[in-house]
Design a protein around this motif. Structure first.
Motif, PDB file in Angstrom:
ATOM      1  N   MET A 126       0.830  -1.211   0.000  1.00 61.94           N
ATOM      2  CA  MET A 126       0.000   0.000   0.000  1.00 61.94           C
ATOM      3  C   MET A 126       0.863   1.259   0.000  1.00 61.94           C
ATOM      4  SD  MET A 126      -2.940  -1.209   2.735  1.00 61.94           S
ATOM      5  CE  MET A 126      -3.620   0.445   2.952  1.00 61.94           C
ATOM      6  N   LYS A 127       1.900   1.265   0.832  1.00 55.62           N
ATOM      7  CA  LYS A 127       2.784   2.433   0.913  1.00 55.62           C
ATOM      8  C   LYS A 127       3.426   2.733  -0.442  1.00 55.62           C
ATOM      9  CE  LYS A 127       7.439   3.556   2.505  1.00 55.62           C
ATOM     10  NZ  LYS A 127       7.318   5.023   2.441  1.00 55.62           N
ATOM     11  N   LEU A 128       3.947   1.717  -1.079  1.00 53.80           N
ATOM     12  CA  LEU A 128       4.632   1.911  -2.351  1.00 53.80           C
ATOM     13  C   LEU A 128       3.672   2.369  -3.446  1.00 53.80           C
ATOM     14  CD1 LEU A 128       7.006  -1.124  -2.031  1.00 53.80           C
ATOM     15  CD2 LEU A 128       7.780   1.208  -2.475  1.00 53.80           C
ATOM     16  N   LEU A 129       2.461   1.843  -3.439  1.00 49.08           N
ATOM     17  CA  LEU A 129       1.464   2.298  -4.410  1.00 49.08           C
ATOM     18  C   LEU A 129       1.102   3.754  -4.175  1.00 49.08           C
ATOM     19  CD1 LEU A 129      -1.140  -0.594  -4.851  1.00 49.08           C
ATOM     20  CD2 LEU A 129       0.347   0.387  -6.586  1.00 49.08           C
ATOM     21  N   ARG A 130       0.867   4.078  -2.918  1.00 44.96           N
ATOM     22  CA  ARG A 130       0.531   5.472  -2.581  1.00 44.96           C
ATOM     23  C   ARG A 130       1.654   6.411  -2.993  1.00 44.96           C
ATOM     24  NH1 ARG A 130       1.114   6.425   3.478  1.00 44.96           N
ATOM     25  NH2 ARG A 130       3.270   6.471   2.715  1.00 44.96           N
ATOM     26  N   ASP A 131       2.878   6.049  -2.664  1.00 50.31           N
ATOM     27  CA  ASP A 131       4.016   6.918  -2.960  1.00 50.31           C
ATOM     28  C   ASP A 131       4.288   7.025  -4.462  1.00 50.31           C
ATOM     29  OD1 ASP A 131       4.180   7.133  -0.240  1.00 50.31           O
ATOM     30  OD2 ASP A 131       6.020   5.933  -0.033  1.00 50.31           O
ATOM     31  N   SER A 132       3.820   6.024  -5.233  1.00 48.50           N
ATOM     32  CA  SER A 132       4.048   6.060  -6.682  1.00 48.50           C
ATOM     33  C   SER A 132       3.059   6.960  -7.402  1.00 48.50           C
ATOM     34  CB  SER A 132       3.948   4.645  -7.258  1.00 48.50           C
ATOM     35  OG  SER A 132       2.589   4.198  -7.277  1.00 48.50           O
ATOM     36  N   GLY A 133       2.022   7.382  -6.684  1.00 49.77           N
ATOM     37  CA  GLY A 133       1.026   8.264  -7.276  1.00 49.77           C
ATOM     38  C   GLY A 133      -0.056   7.552  -8.055  1.00 49.77           C
ATOM     39  N   VAL A 134      -0.217   6.238  -7.867  1.00 46.74           N
ATOM     40  CA  VAL A 134      -1.285   5.494  -8.538  1.00 46.74           C
ATOM     41  C   VAL A 134      -2.644   6.076  -8.160  1.00 46.74           C
ATOM     42  CG1 VAL A 134      -2.503   3.284  -8.558  1.00 46.74           C
ATOM     43  CG2 VAL A 134      -0.037   3.335  -8.852  1.00 46.74           C
ATOM     44  N   LYS A 135      -3.527   6.238  -9.143  1.00 45.33           N
ATOM     45  CA  LYS A 135      -4.856   6.797  -8.893  1.00 45.33           C
ATOM     46  C   LYS A 135      -5.691   5.789  -8.100  1.00 45.33           C
ATOM     47  CE  LYS A 135      -8.832   8.736 -11.465  1.00 45.33           C
ATOM     48  NZ  LYS A 135      -9.583   8.923 -10.306  1.00 45.33           N
ATOM     49  N   LEU A 136      -6.201   6.238  -6.979  1.00 45.30           N
ATOM     50  CA  LEU A 136      -6.993   5.370  -6.106  1.00 45.30           C
ATOM     51  C   LEU A 136      -8.461   5.740  -6.239  1.00 45.30           C
ATOM     52  CD1 LEU A 136      -4.650   5.501  -2.970  1.00 45.30           C
ATOM     53  CD2 LEU A 136      -4.856   3.634  -4.624  1.00 45.30           C
ATOM     54  N   ASN A 137      -9.180   5.001  -7.102  1.00 45.07           N
ATOM     55  CA  ASN A 137     -10.595   5.272  -7.306  1.00 45.07           C
ATOM     56  C   ASN A 137     -11.475   4.595  -6.264  1.00 45.07           C
ATOM     57  OD1 ASN A 137      -9.791   2.778  -8.449  1.00 45.07           O
ATOM     58  ND2 ASN A 137     -11.707   2.649  -9.595  1.00 45.07           N
ATOM     59  N   LYS A 138     -10.840   3.812  -5.406  1.00 44.56           N
ATOM     60  CA  LYS A 138     -11.518   3.185  -4.272  1.00 44.56           C
ATOM     61  C   LYS A 138     -10.639   3.383  -3.046  1.00 44.56           C
ATOM     62  CE  LYS A 138     -13.462  -0.732  -6.964  1.00 44.56           C
ATOM     63  NZ  LYS A 138     -12.751  -0.701  -8.238  1.00 44.56           N
ATOM     64  N   ARG A 139     -11.216   3.191  -1.885  1.00 45.91           N
ATOM     65  CA  ARG A 139     -10.385   3.138  -0.693  1.00 45.91           C
ATOM     66  C   ARG A 139      -9.705   1.770  -0.620  1.00 45.91           C
ATOM     67  NH1 ARG A 139     -14.474   4.289   3.928  1.00 45.91           N
ATOM     68  NH2 ARG A 139     -16.001   3.873   2.280  1.00 45.91           N
ATOM     69  N   VAL A 140      -8.510   1.754  -0.077  1.00 45.93           N
ATOM     70  CA  VAL A 140      -7.800   0.496   0.172  1.00 45.93           C
ATOM     71  C   VAL A 140      -7.617   0.388   1.677  1.00 45.93           C
ATOM     72  CG1 VAL A 140      -5.749  -0.881  -0.271  1.00 45.93           C
ATOM     73  CG2 VAL A 140      -6.611   0.665  -2.047  1.00 45.93           C
ATOM     74  N   ARG A 141      -8.115  -0.681   2.247  1.00 50.24           N
ATOM     75  CA  ARG A 141      -8.159  -0.817   3.709  1.00 50.24           C
ATOM     76  C   ARG A 141      -7.496  -2.119   4.148  1.00 50.24           C
ATOM     77  NH1 ARG A 141     -13.879  -0.057   6.661  1.00 50.24           N
ATOM     78  NH2 ARG A 141     -13.363   2.108   6.120  1.00 50.24           N
ATOM     79  N   LEU A 142      -6.446  -1.996   4.949  1.00 48.31           N
ATOM     80  CA  LEU A 142      -5.787  -3.161   5.539  1.00 48.31           C
ATOM     81  C   LEU A 142      -6.343  -3.383   6.943  1.00 48.31           C
ATOM     82  CD1 LEU A 142      -3.634  -5.410   5.698  1.00 48.31           C
ATOM     83  CD2 LEU A 142      -2.011  -3.669   6.469  1.00 48.31           C
ATOM     84  N   ILE A 143      -7.081  -4.474   7.111  1.00 51.56           N
ATOM     85  CA  ILE A 143      -7.679  -4.804   8.405  1.00 51.56           C
ATOM     86  C   ILE A 143      -6.734  -5.734   9.164  1.00 51.56           C
ATOM     87  CG2 ILE A 143      -9.692  -5.766   9.572  1.00 51.56           C
ATOM     88  CD1 ILE A 143     -11.199  -5.359   6.871  1.00 51.56           C
ATOM     89  N   MET A 144      -6.474  -5.387  10.417  1.00 53.13           N
ATOM     90  CA  MET A 144      -5.626  -6.216  11.283  1.00 53.13           C
ATOM     91  C   MET A 144      -6.502  -6.819  12.375  1.00 53.13           C
ATOM     92  SD  MET A 144      -2.409  -3.587  11.749  1.00 53.13           S
ATOM     93  CE  MET A 144      -1.943  -2.485  10.407  1.00 53.13           C
ATOM     94  N   GLY A 145      -6.696  -8.132  12.299  1.00 50.07           N
ATOM     95  CA  GLY A 145      -7.551  -8.814  13.260  1.00 50.07           C
ATOM     96  C   GLY A 145      -6.770  -9.433  14.402  1.00 50.07           C
ATOM     97  N   CYS A 146      -7.494  -9.793  15.469  1.00 55.63           N
ATOM     98  CA  CYS A 146      -6.841 -10.283  16.696  1.00 55.63           C
ATOM     99  C   CYS A 146      -7.356 -11.640  17.159  1.00 55.63           C
ATOM    100  CB  CYS A 146      -7.058  -9.277  17.831  1.00 55.63           C
ATOM    101  SG  CYS A 146      -6.283  -7.677  17.542  1.00 55.63           S
ATOM    102  N   ASN A 147      -8.174 -12.333  16.335  1.00 55.51           N
ATOM    103  CA  ASN A 147      -8.784 -13.559  16.838  1.00 55.51           C
ATOM    104  C   ASN A 147      -8.989 -14.587  15.722  1.00 55.51           C
ATOM    105  OD1 ASN A 147     -12.018 -14.634  17.782  1.00 55.51           O
ATOM    106  ND2 ASN A 147     -10.187 -15.197  18.924  1.00 55.51           N
ATOM    107  N   GLU A 148      -8.122 -14.591  14.720  1.00 52.54           N
ATOM    108  CA  GLU A 148      -8.305 -15.520  13.608  1.00 52.54           C
ATOM    109  C   GLU A 148      -8.070 -16.961  14.039  1.00 52.54           C
ATOM    110  OE1 GLU A 148      -7.527 -18.010  10.176  1.00 52.54           O
ATOM    111  OE2 GLU A 148      -6.084 -17.543  11.747  1.00 52.54           O
ATOM    112  N   GLU A 149      -7.088 -17.170  14.903  1.00 53.76           N
ATOM    113  CA  GLU A 149      -6.707 -18.538  15.278  1.00 53.76           C
ATOM    114  C   GLU A 149      -7.714 -19.216  16.200  1.00 53.76           C
ATOM    115  OE1 GLU A 149      -4.505 -19.987  13.767  1.00 53.76           O
ATOM    116  OE2 GLU A 149      -2.851 -18.670  13.225  1.00 53.76           O
TER     117      GLU A 149
END
Length: 452
Positions: A126-149
């Motif tokens: 995500m960081k590299l895409l953002r820094d490259s200036g790629v057009k984001l026509n949607k939000r990009v959301r990284l979800i960090m969960g705590c109970n998958e296991e």
């Protein structure tokens, strides 16, 4: 500087941040006020969100169930869901499981591949895409969960308080792409009558038991007969001792994830099989060997089945004695074309006899996206474009991921075909070269999903 050089230039920073996450013991703990999964998972989430903030992302903590880092604008959301909780350490580690240890291309530590490392791979994509200036026509959301296991209640909470994802993936499985996940059937087996004095083995429900200790009454010649049959097994180690009228059998098998139990050697199953071969007569030993055994195919309870996407698998992970009753956990991965009511009908007549009983704890349905669906195509194309690997195809797995808890996502990487990363086992590792490649794959995947 091309993109591969940019990624390589960030490797040390990524590893430093991975070390921050690995240092936190984020096993399921005792729930407390504002910390539904205990201290460790809450601390890991705090650290994960802090890393995202340091990289310039907007972050939100959803009541310490989960949180997210986000970029872009728009009504639609490309979601990436990873988890920061871990399974118990277990096994015999060569390295400190809570200290990142690098040896060449290998980086060891609990959670490096499952799933703290992949969370960071996605974050840096995500960081590299953002820094490259790629057009984001949607939000990009990284979800960090705590109970998958231990149940994915974190994603239940996400579904209650946050927006639905338009499409996405969870970096918590294998490349090239996972378009189906088997259903999950969990059972418990119990003794009715047994001479076994005590039984203890395994450390988690969803992994092959890697070591066990079974204590039985001594019988003339039993120790010698046991040693003879144990010598013919695939156990890594065993020890039979006799004193005070009791025989203790320690067995060390080979650990494996419950979704691939045939890759392991079940210490409990081998011990019970050897007890019978050595002439030890016991009701529960007979029940175990006829109903569970070492074959991993569910035939003993009428569940042997396969479809075009894979076979049913059975794994006994733990055994214990409590109030003179032996209990065993059973983890079954059910082929995607088999429904829960069919599973019940197939096994219901085989779960109880005079020697023991098996109780169904729950059955979860499978997940399946057609191979030709836009989501599968977008992710598979990202993988093949980066790696050039067209030999490996989208597949169905026995493991369960967040894809079953969130709408419109499937599992995608980062494990490469043919490599055992020892997840849920001792000396879990991630490859530095694999991390760098995964960042690039995830960059391409996000771009492809933005175009759907």
């Amino acid at each position: 500087m091309d993109i591969k050089e940019q990624i390589h230039g960030l490797t040390e920073e990524m590893l430093t941040n991975l070390g921050r996450l690995v240092a936190i013991d984020s096993q399921l703990g005792t729930p407390a006020e504002g910390k539904p999964f205990g201290e460790g998972p809450a601390k890991a989430l705090e650290e994960g969100l802090k890393i995202a903030q340091e990289l310039g992302f907007k972050t939100v903590n959803l009541d310490n169930y989960c949180g997210y880092a986000e970029m872009g604008e728009g009504d639609e959301i490309v979601g990436i869901a990873g988890h920061l909780d871990i399974v118990p350490v277990g096994g015999d580690w060569s390295y400190d499981p809570f200290k990142l240890t690098r040896e060449g291309d290998y980086v060891y530590g609990r959670g490096t591949t499952d799933d703290k490392g992949p969370v960071l791979e996605a974050l840096y994509a995500m960081k590299l895409l953002r820094d490259s200036g790629v057009k984001l026509n949607k939000r990009v959301r990284l979800i960090m969960g705590c109970n998958e296991e231990t149940g994915s209640k974190c994603m239940e909470h996400y579904n209650e308080v946050a927006e639905e994802l338009s499409c996405g993936f969870t970096p918590d499985a294998s490349f090239p792409c996972i378009h189906g996940e088997k259903g999950l059937l969990q059972m418990m087996a119990y003794s009715k009558n047994t001479k076994i004095i005590s039984a203890d083995g395994g450390f988690v429900f969803n992994a092959v038991c890697d070591s066990s200790t079974i204590v039985v009454p001594a019988e003339e010649g039993l120790k010698e007969r046991l040693e003879a049959v144990l010598a013919e097994t695939k156990l890594q180690e065993y020890k039979v001792t006799e004193e005070n009228g009791q025989i203790s059998i320690y067995a060390k098998g080979v650990p494996a994830h419950a979704s691939t139990p045939t890759l392991g050697v079940n210490a409990i199953g081998v011990t019970f099989e050897c007890l019978e071969k050595a002439g030890f007569k016991d009701d529960f030993v007979e029940f175990y060997n006829t109903h569970i055994g070492t074959s991993c195919d569910g035939e003993g309870i009428g569940l042997k089945f396969a479809d075009e996407y894979g076979e049913l698998t059975l794994c006994n992970g733990m055994i214990k004695t409590e109030n003179d009753v032996i209990s065993c956990t059973i983890d079954i991965r059910v082929p995607v074309t088999l429904k829960s009511d069919e599973v019940r009908r197939m096994c219901e007549s085989r779960l109880d006899d005079e020697n023991g009983r098996i109780e169904i704890l729950g059955i979860g349905d499978a997940l399946f996206f057609p191979r030709e669906s836009p989501l599968v195509n977008a992710l598979y194309k990202a993988y093949t474009d980066v790696t050039g690997d067209t030999e490996n195809k989208p597949m169905v797995i026995g493991g369960g991921t967040y894809a079953k808890s969130l709408k419109n996502i499937i599992a995608f990487g980062p494990e490469k075909p043919g490599i055992d990363y020892r997840i849920h086992s001792a000396d879990e590792f991630i490859l530095v070269s694999g991390m760098e490649e995964a960042v690039l794959v995830y960059m391409e995947a996000i771009k492809n999903l933005l175009a759907i």
